[in-house]
Design a protein around this motif. Sequence first.
Motif, PDB file in Angstrom:
ATOM      1  N   ASP A   1      -3.104   5.217  -2.237  1.00  0.00           N
ATOM      2  CA  ASP A   1      -4.835   5.087  -3.408  1.00  0.00           C
ATOM      3  C   ASP A   1      -5.166   4.507  -4.409  1.00  0.00           C
ATOM      4  O   ASP A   1      -5.971   4.221  -4.602  1.00  0.00           O
TER       5      ASP A   1
ATOM      6  N   TYR B   1       0.476  -1.151   0.216  1.00  0.00           N
ATOM      7  CA  TYR B   1       0.078   0.328  -0.016  1.00  0.00           C
ATOM      8  C   TYR B   1       0.562   1.084   0.079  1.00  0.00           C
ATOM      9  O   TYR B   1       0.503   2.377  -0.871  1.00  0.00           O
TER      10      TYR B   1
ATOM     11  N   LYS C   1      -5.748  -1.314   7.676  1.00  0.00           N
ATOM     12  CA  LYS C   1      -7.121  -2.097   7.123  1.00  0.00           C
ATOM     13  C   LYS C   1      -6.834  -1.865   5.469  1.00  0.00           C
ATOM     14  O   LYS C   1      -7.140  -2.427   4.689  1.00  0.00           O
ATOM     15  N   LYS C   2      -6.489  -0.902   5.370  1.00  0.00           N
ATOM     16  CA  LYS C   2      -6.280  -0.200   3.394  1.00  0.00           C
ATOM     17  C   LYS C   2      -5.140  -0.946   3.368  1.00  0.00           C
ATOM     18  O   LYS C   2      -5.439  -2.251   2.177  1.00  0.00           O
TER      19      LYS C   2
ATOM     20  N   LYS D   1     -12.657  -6.813  -9.808  1.00  0.00           N
ATOM     21  CA  LYS D   1     -14.012  -6.762  -9.414  1.00  0.00           C
ATOM     22  C   LYS D   1     -14.344  -6.861 -11.263  1.00  0.00           C
ATOM     23  O   LYS D   1     -15.693  -7.402 -11.499  1.00  0.00           O
TER      24      LYS D   1
ATOM     25  N   LEU E   1      -4.507   1.291  -4.932  1.00  0.00           N
ATOM     26  CA  LEU E   1      -5.099   0.105  -4.147  1.00  0.00           C
ATOM     27  C   LEU E   1      -6.856   0.455  -4.945  1.00  0.00           C
ATOM     28  O   LEU E   1      -7.416  -0.394  -5.237  1.00  0.00           O
ATOM     29  N   ASP E   2      -7.073   2.011  -5.457  1.00  0.00           N
ATOM     30  CA  ASP E   2      -7.647   0.956  -6.793  1.00  0.00           C
ATOM     31  C   ASP E   2      -7.856   0.775  -7.604  1.00  0.00           C
ATOM     32  O   ASP E   2      -8.877  -0.079  -8.479  1.00  0.00           O
TER      33      ASP E   2
ATOM     34  N   GLU F   1      -4.977  -4.187   4.557  1.00  0.00           N
ATOM     35  CA  GLU F   1      -5.661  -5.711   4.397  1.00  0.00           C
ATOM     36  C   GLU F   1      -6.491  -6.181   2.712  1.00  0.00           C
ATOM     37  O   GLU F   1      -6.468  -6.478   2.513  1.00  0.00           O
ATOM     38  N   ARG F   2      -6.935  -4.552   2.428  1.00  0.00           N
ATOM     39  CA  ARG F   2      -7.487  -4.278   1.764  1.00  0.00           C
ATOM     40  C   ARG F   2      -6.701  -5.146   0.110  1.00  0.00           C
ATOM     41  O   ARG F   2      -8.027  -5.572  -0.426  1.00  0.00           O
TER      42      ARG F   2
ATOM     43  N   GLU G   1      -8.857  -2.811  -6.663  1.00  0.00           N
ATOM     44  CA  GLU G   1      -9.565  -3.619  -6.743  1.00  0.00           C
ATOM     45  C   GLU G   1     -10.615  -3.303  -7.783  1.00  0.00           C
ATOM     46  O   GLU G   1     -11.512  -4.146  -7.888  1.00  0.00           O
TER      47      GLU G   1
ATOM     48  N   ASN H   1      -6.435  -8.378   0.327  1.00  0.00           N
ATOM     49  CA  ASN H   1      -7.083  -9.715  -0.335  1.00  0.00           C
ATOM     50  C   ASN H   1      -7.548  -9.562  -1.443  1.00  0.00           C
ATOM     51  O   ASN H   1      -7.606  -9.908  -2.904  1.00  0.00           O
ATOM     52  N   ALA H   2      -7.503  -8.097  -2.139  1.00  0.00           N
ATOM     53  CA  ALA H   2      -7.245  -7.882  -4.195  1.00  0.00           C
ATOM     54  C   ALA H   2      -6.407  -8.906  -5.074  1.00  0.00           C
ATOM     55  O   ALA H   2      -6.387  -9.322  -5.560  1.00  0.00           O
TER      56      ALA H   2
END
Length: 423
Positions: free
Chosen positions: A56, A51, A99-100, A67, A59-60, A102-103, A63, A106-107
């Motif tokens: 961000d 991260y 938390k970011k 998706k 991260l975006d 972790e996101r 994710e 996971n992605a």
Amino acid sequence: MKLNTYEQEMLSGKHGEAKRVAMKILSRMGEIYGAEEMISVESAHIDGCSYSAVWDAGLDFAEKMEKLGGQVAVPTSLNITSRDIREWEKFQVPVGFAKKCERMENAYINMGCIPTWTCSPYQYGNVPRFGTHIAWAESNAVNYANSILGARTERYGDLIDLCCALVGRAPYMGLHKTENRAAKVVYDISQIPMKYLEDPSAFAVLGYLVGKDVKEEIPAVVGAESFVGKEHLKAFSAASAASGSVGMFHVIGCTPEARTLKEATQGKEDTRNVAVDEEMYWHAYEELTHLSEKREEAQSADLVLIGCPHLSYNQMEYLYRYLKIGKKNEQVRFLVQTSDMVYQLLSRSGLARKMEDWGIEFMRDGCILNQPMNDWKLKRVVTNSGKMAYYAPGHLKASVYFRGMADCVRSAVEGRVMGPCGK
């Protein structure tokens, strides 16, 4: 660029939106760099999964690709994350930051990546064969793969690495091509006394020296054949990729594309030659120490930091032998960075408990440079890593002392910076 039928299908969206986006980015990148075609890759290593490396926006992107149904097309290992996944609170990582992380984790796992979480994927798990094309990111990993394993990869940047993994392709350019892998500068280290060079940390000094001088060209090192091992080459790889933009090097008689100097230079005679003497060596050694305060005769030490790149099991055994020097000073924190894979092996052998009883803390899956450090309030850090010594001063806002492994342990035992530059 000339694309084959399958590549054109991916670009048109026939094999999913994630592949379409990835192929569009890669084909445009290839056009910018003058690549004429794509090449299949057998594995990938992703640096953009941290991260703090991409924040961000990264991260975006991760994710979004998840998706869109993104799934990696080749075995894909993951570089460090920006926290110790199991004990991030112990290292004072803020909850929102964790938390970011972790996101992000996971992605990438959901896209089929292997959760290795290490900057040394070549030690366990992702070890490409000689001559194979791969798409790796992270400077030391790229340098190691090209130079020591003889695989072929460019220095891929964050997010481009994911694109390559999703389509199993990379533009055919740069270090993928044989003609771009020839040494241009030759460094003769035969004048440096053997007693210095036997310690792998000496090759961190040489890597820093060479990387700073050679910049983006490919170096070759002569005069080191008789004693160099993997740990020497690993230290050289990390430091040269940090101080310069080295993506490949040769050590004559040691690395697979340099059985002879002629092979390393591909027969070209227009190389620049540099004789590295003892004075140059110690000058580079001194430069790896960065002080934010006035030098004193003796300095207390706050933190001893080992494991940049992540320590292997063999390096752990090497470190453990030095712990017999004495009992750790309670005022000094001793941090070792490694992957959870190595830590599990240490636990099986009983070494983890013995090292922890001595006073070592293990940071697994992460790196101190990739997490917030505002609350640590460090003044003096001692490390045997050329890469860490190069990057840490700006990140930690502390004095950083470069030392060999033995002097790092001595510093932890004595409670002050020990070694050639801090007696």
